[in-house]
Design a protein around this motif. Structure first.
Motif, mmCIF file in Angstrom:
data_model
loop_
_atom_site.group_PDB
_atom_site.id
_atom_site.type_symbol
_atom_site.label_atom_id
_atom_site.label_comp_id
_atom_site.label_asym_id
_atom_site.label_seq_id
_atom_site.Cartn_x
_atom_site.Cartn_y
_atom_site.Cartn_z
ATOM 1 N N ASP A 173 -6.477 8.153 18.464
ATOM 2 C CA ASP A 173 -5.966 8.868 19.528
ATOM 3 C C ASP A 173 -6.882 10.011 19.957
ATOM 4 O O ASP A 173 -6.776 10.805 20.848
ATOM 5 C CB ASP A 173 -4.700 9.706 19.252
ATOM 6 N N LEU A 174 -8.308 10.051 19.286
ATOM 7 C CA LEU A 174 -9.164 11.124 19.729
ATOM 8 C C LEU A 174 -10.570 10.329 20.310
ATOM 9 O O LEU A 174 -10.873 9.672 19.739
ATOM 10 C CB LEU A 174 -9.575 11.904 18.390
ATOM 11 N N SER A 175 -10.483 10.796 21.581
ATOM 12 C CA SER A 175 -11.246 9.958 22.498
ATOM 13 C C SER A 175 -12.685 10.941 22.506
ATOM 14 O O SER A 175 -12.681 12.158 22.290
ATOM 15 C CB SER A 175 -11.077 9.988 24.061
ATOM 16 N N PRO A 176 -13.848 10.144 22.368
ATOM 17 C CA PRO A 176 -15.103 11.130 22.423
ATOM 18 C C PRO A 176 -15.203 12.170 23.441
ATOM 19 O O PRO A 176 -15.849 13.063 23.154
ATOM 20 C CB PRO A 176 -16.156 9.913 22.487
ATOM 21 N N ALA A 177 -14.687 11.780 24.817
ATOM 22 C CA ALA A 177 -14.993 12.753 25.582
ATOM 23 C C ALA A 177 -14.022 13.819 25.590
ATOM 24 O O ALA A 177 -14.375 15.050 25.763
ATOM 25 C CB ALA A 177 -14.455 11.948 26.997
ATOM 26 N N HIS A 178 -12.735 13.686 24.775
ATOM 27 C CA HIS A 178 -11.936 14.859 24.609
ATOM 28 C C HIS A 178 -12.577 15.796 23.596
ATOM 29 O O HIS A 178 -12.728 16.983 23.630
ATOM 30 C CB HIS A 178 -10.618 14.316 24.173
ATOM 31 N N ALA A 179 -13.298 15.084 22.421
ATOM 32 C CA ALA A 179 -13.969 15.558 21.371
ATOM 33 C C ALA A 179 -15.155 16.652 22.063
ATOM 34 O O ALA A 179 -15.304 17.571 21.400
ATOM 35 C CB ALA A 179 -14.339 14.908 20.265
ATOM 36 N N SER A 180 -15.800 16.013 22.711
ATOM 37 C CA SER A 180 -16.976 16.502 23.509
ATOM 38 C C SER A 180 -16.635 18.224 24.000
ATOM 39 O O SER A 180 -17.214 18.928 24.096
ATOM 40 C CB SER A 180 -17.496 15.781 24.638
ATOM 41 N N SER A 181 -15.378 18.073 24.614
ATOM 42 C CA SER A 181 -14.866 19.151 25.493
ATOM 43 C C SER A 181 -14.655 20.306 24.283
ATOM 44 O O SER A 181 -14.115 21.537 24.776
ATOM 45 C CB SER A 181 -13.570 18.917 26.272
ATOM 46 N N LEU A 182 -14.566 19.946 23.082
ATOM 47 C CA LEU A 182 -14.052 20.953 22.148
ATOM 48 C C LEU A 182 -15.049 21.518 21.316
ATOM 49 O O LEU A 182 -15.193 22.765 20.896
ATOM 50 C CB LEU A 182 -12.866 20.482 21.367
ATOM 51 N N VAL A 183 -16.074 20.502 21.030
ATOM 52 C CA VAL A 183 -17.121 20.889 19.766
ATOM 53 C C VAL A 183 -18.332 21.637 20.313
ATOM 54 O O VAL A 183 -18.604 21.842 21.626
ATOM 55 C CB VAL A 183 -17.659 19.828 19.097
ATOM 56 N N HIS A 184 -19.070 22.241 19.517
ATOM 57 C CA HIS A 184 -20.366 22.937 19.905
ATOM 58 C C HIS A 184 -21.358 22.062 19.979
ATOM 59 O O HIS A 184 -22.341 21.976 20.666
ATOM 60 C CB HIS A 184 -20.459 24.113 19.053
ATOM 61 N N GLY A 185 -21.456 21.131 18.596
ATOM 62 C CA GLY A 185 -22.440 20.346 18.305
ATOM 63 C C GLY A 185 -21.906 18.928 18.422
ATOM 64 O O GLY A 185 -20.855 18.682 17.580
ATOM 65 N N LYS A 186 -22.503 17.787 18.905
ATOM 66 C CA LYS A 186 -21.919 16.509 19.006
ATOM 67 C C LYS A 186 -22.583 15.559 17.885
ATOM 68 O O LYS A 186 -23.222 14.591 18.086
ATOM 69 C CB LYS A 186 -22.309 15.845 20.360
ATOM 70 N N ILE A 187 -22.116 16.150 16.670
ATOM 71 C CA ILE A 187 -22.499 15.185 15.586
ATOM 72 C C ILE A 187 -21.110 14.633 14.806
ATOM 73 O O ILE A 187 -20.245 15.541 14.359
ATOM 74 C CB ILE A 187 -23.177 15.753 14.370
ATOM 75 N N ILE A 188 -21.151 13.342 14.777
ATOM 76 C CA ILE A 188 -19.922 12.604 14.036
ATOM 77 C C ILE A 188 -20.210 11.802 12.786
ATOM 78 O O ILE A 188 -21.077 11.007 13.008
ATOM 79 C CB ILE A 188 -18.946 12.231 14.972
ATOM 80 N N VAL A 189 -19.605 12.339 11.547
ATOM 81 C CA VAL A 189 -19.862 11.389 10.459
ATOM 82 C C VAL A 189 -18.615 10.714 10.276
ATOM 83 O O VAL A 189 -17.588 11.081 10.189
ATOM 84 C CB VAL A 189 -20.397 12.035 9.166
ATOM 85 N N ASP A 190 -18.669 9.351 10.379
ATOM 86 C CA ASP A 190 -17.307 8.521 10.247
ATOM 87 C C ASP A 190 -17.197 7.817 8.727
ATOM 88 O O ASP A 190 -17.633 6.634 8.439
ATOM 89 C CB ASP A 190 -17.640 7.236 11.154
ATOM 90 N N GLY A 191 -16.789 8.748 7.825
ATOM 91 C CA GLY A 191 -16.313 8.537 6.589
ATOM 92 C C GLY A 191 -15.430 7.218 6.224
ATOM 93 O O GLY A 191 -15.495 6.684 5.188
ATOM 94 N N ARG A 192 -14.951 6.635 7.373
ATOM 95 C CA ARG A 192 -13.915 5.736 6.986
ATOM 96 C C ARG A 192 -14.549 4.316 7.837
ATOM 97 O O ARG A 192 -13.531 3.376 7.877
ATOM 98 C CB ARG A 192 -12.311 6.016 7.409
#
Ligand SMILES: NC(=O)C1=CN([C@@H]2O[C@H](COP(=O)(O)OP(=O)(O)OC[C@H]3O[C@@H](n4cnc5c(N)ncnc54)[C@H](O)[C@@H]3O)[C@@H](O)[C@H]2O)C=CC1
Ligand SMILES: O=C(O)[C@H]1O[C@H](OP(=O)(O)OP(=O)(O)OC[C@H]2O[C@@H](n3ccc(=O)[nH]c3=O)[C@H](O)[C@@H]2O)[C@H](O)[C@@H](O)[C@@H]1O
Length: 478
Positions: free
Chosen positions: A438-457
């Motif tokens: 349910d979390l789209s990269p575009a939506h996440a982009s609108s919230l964060v300060h830095g666009k780093i994502i570690v996908d631990g799963r």
């Protein structure tokens, strides 16, 4: 049938409610007054899909009640024992304090002919000792290990993929599978054994012998308890006590090994630029291997796999067979290395300068569909990142309350988007749908300060996140 269930945790509460839902008259007994108060009010003391409905139904119908008084067990025909067997504080062995205490407390209320059915996961040999302790009461102790998965516990209890019952005196009966319905429940058991072997119904091919009367009777009573599953032909395996105990730890050891195997491949993939998720897909097409439990990532946690492989290795040492399962130490080591690796990916993304960086940790539970945080890789990562100086915020749809109790030093935010707001980096450590789907990269982009994502799963679409300008880091995938 009248049943008691002793220990009303993740296993026992579900077992009690599920048994009531298939028509039994059940009393659940626990030493934890808060848990019993909640259960008596028809409320689940932990998150487990489907459990609240069963509790409400059973309590309202009057065939499900809960108490702290062991005396309420008196009169039940079968007493299930599902208390905890955690890792000992100072060793890898299982702590049997709770099992021993529960059996000792139950003994005064046992009647001749009662069945005590152990469900806790115990070191092989425990049941034989407990059986001797129970014997003077005239009750029979059997071992009936549980294979439920949290998150699917209700379904797994009512409709398991197999039922295993270890009964006394069954030494010569080796893993004989009996498939039968209620109609033949009172049929002579030796003819049923003969039929199942001659029909070749998934028998091991080993010789089988009629059970002594006590074991035969106990197996029949357990068949009656699990009547809906038995009626639909669920494999019902009657064996000896030691085999039943071993089946359980062997199953968990196999699952843990499968996960660590793919995580070992992830380590090699990291050194070579290969993609472990594609590797898993490719080998998973081989039906002998199978794709399930080949999810590489931050590794396994929870109240069972980690402590069960350690207890198994410790028991094997006691038996003088340590080397037979010494590979489990490697399974454990690989698993723990993946937690370090996930944290390292965050640190590396900041070129080592993680102090003061705002890191949002998506997930606290050891897996989705559960609020269980026992030995959770997610929280382990959060604690480590905080220890390295990061400004860590944790969120989870179900597990925050439990996490806060265990790690009050961490900051928690209920709402996913609030947790993401202003983050310098995000790490996904529990693959809830809220994060995976349910979390789209575009939506996440609108919230964060830095666009780093570690996908631990390894649960996100790497290409989609990169297309949105994120620096994406998976576990064993480029
Ligand atoms: N959680 C799971 O998915 C599964 C657990 N198991 C095994 O089942 C056992 C229980 O596990 P969980 O339910 O997860 O643990 P848990 O910690 O959630 O529940 C154990 C319960 O036993 C109660 N208890 C302790 N001593 C007692 C006593 N003397 N009398 C009555 N109640 C007592 C505790 O208060 C607690 O509510 C363990 O051996 C575990 O390895 C096996 C299969 C699945
Ligand atoms: O003895 C127990 O208590 C239970 O332990 C596990 O069940 P559970 O702990 O509920 O959870 P699993 O679904 O097995 O997952 C265990 C851990 O492995 C991880 N996992 C699972 C699968 C996978 O491919 N990769 C992976 O890292 C999960 O995230 C989780 O942390 C077993 O699956 C059950 O059969 C068993 O009854």
């Amino acid at each position: 049938m009248k049943l008691s269930v002793i220990g009303c945790g993740y296993l026992g509460a579900v077992h009690a409610a599920a048994m009531a839902s298939i028509g039994h008259d059940v009393v659940g007994i626990d030493v934890d007054e808060r848990k019993i108060a909640a259960l008596s009010a028809g409320e689940a003391p932990f998150f487990e899909p489907g459990l609240p409905e069963l509790l409400t139904q059973g309590v309202a119908a009057g065939n499900l009640r809960f108490t702290i008084n062991m005396s309420a067990a008196q009169g039940a025909q079968v007493h299930f024992v599902g208390v905890g067997t955690p890792q000992q504080k100072d060793s890898h062995a299982a702590d049997l304090t709770y099992v021993n205490a529960a059996i000792d407390a139950l003994i005064p209320y046992l009647n001749p002919g009662d069945i005590v059915a152990g469900k806790s996961t115990v070191p092989v040999g425990t049941a034989a000792v407990l059986a001797e302790r129970v014997a003077p009461t005239g009750a029979t102790l059997v071992w009936n290990p549980e294979f439920l998965r949290e998150g699917w516990a209700v379904e797994d209890t009512i409709d398991p993929d197999r039922l295993v019952v270890g009964v006394p005196g069954a030494r010569t009966v080796s893993a004989t599978q009996i498939v039968g319905g209620l109609s033949d429940m009172h049929e002579d058991v030796s003819s049923r054994f003969a039929r199942s072997t001659t029909a070749g119904s998934d028998s091991t091919g080993s010789t089988s012998a009629a059970l002594p009367a006590e074991g035969e009777r106990a197996a029949d009573i357990l068949r009656e308890v699990y009547h809906p599953a038995v009626a639909k032909g669920t494999p019902f395996i009657v064996t000896d006590l030691a085999t039943a105990e071993l089946v359980k730890v062997a199953a968990n050891a196999f699952l843990a090994t499968k996960i660590s195997f793919i995580n070992a491949m992830a380590e090699i993939a990291e050194a070579t630029g290969a993609d472990v998720t594609q590797l898993a897909d490719a080998i998973g097409h081989d039906a002998r291997i199978g794709r399930r439990f080949l999810g590489a990532g931050i590794g396994f946690g929870g109240g069972c796999l980690p402590k069960d492989i350690r207890a198994f290795a410790a028991r094997a040492e006691e038996l003088g067979r340590g080397e037979s399962v010494s590979f489990l130490r490697e399974v454990d080591a690989i698993n723990l290395r993946r937690r370090e690796r996930a944290v390292q990916l965050v640190v590396d993304a900041f070129d080592g300068q993680v102090v003061g960086k705002k890191v949002t940790v998506l997930g606290a539970a050891f897996k989705p569909h559960s609020d269980d945080i026992r030995d959770s890789p997610a929280l382990d990562a959060a604690v480590r990142l905080r220890g390295l100086g990061a400004d860590v915020t944790v969120t989870d749809p179900q597990a925050i309350e439990n996490a806060r109790r265990q790690h009050p030093q961490l900051a928690y935010v209920d709402d996913r988007d609030d947790a993401l707001r202003g983050a310098d980096a995000v790490i996904v450590v529990t693959e809830w749908d809220e994060y995976r789907r349910d979390l789209s990269p575009a939506h996440a982009s609108s919230l964060v300060h830095g666009k780093i994502i570690v996908d631990g799963r390894n649960c996100l679409d790497a290409a989609a996140w990169r297309a949105e300008g994120w620096a994406y880091y998976g576990m064993g995938r480029p």
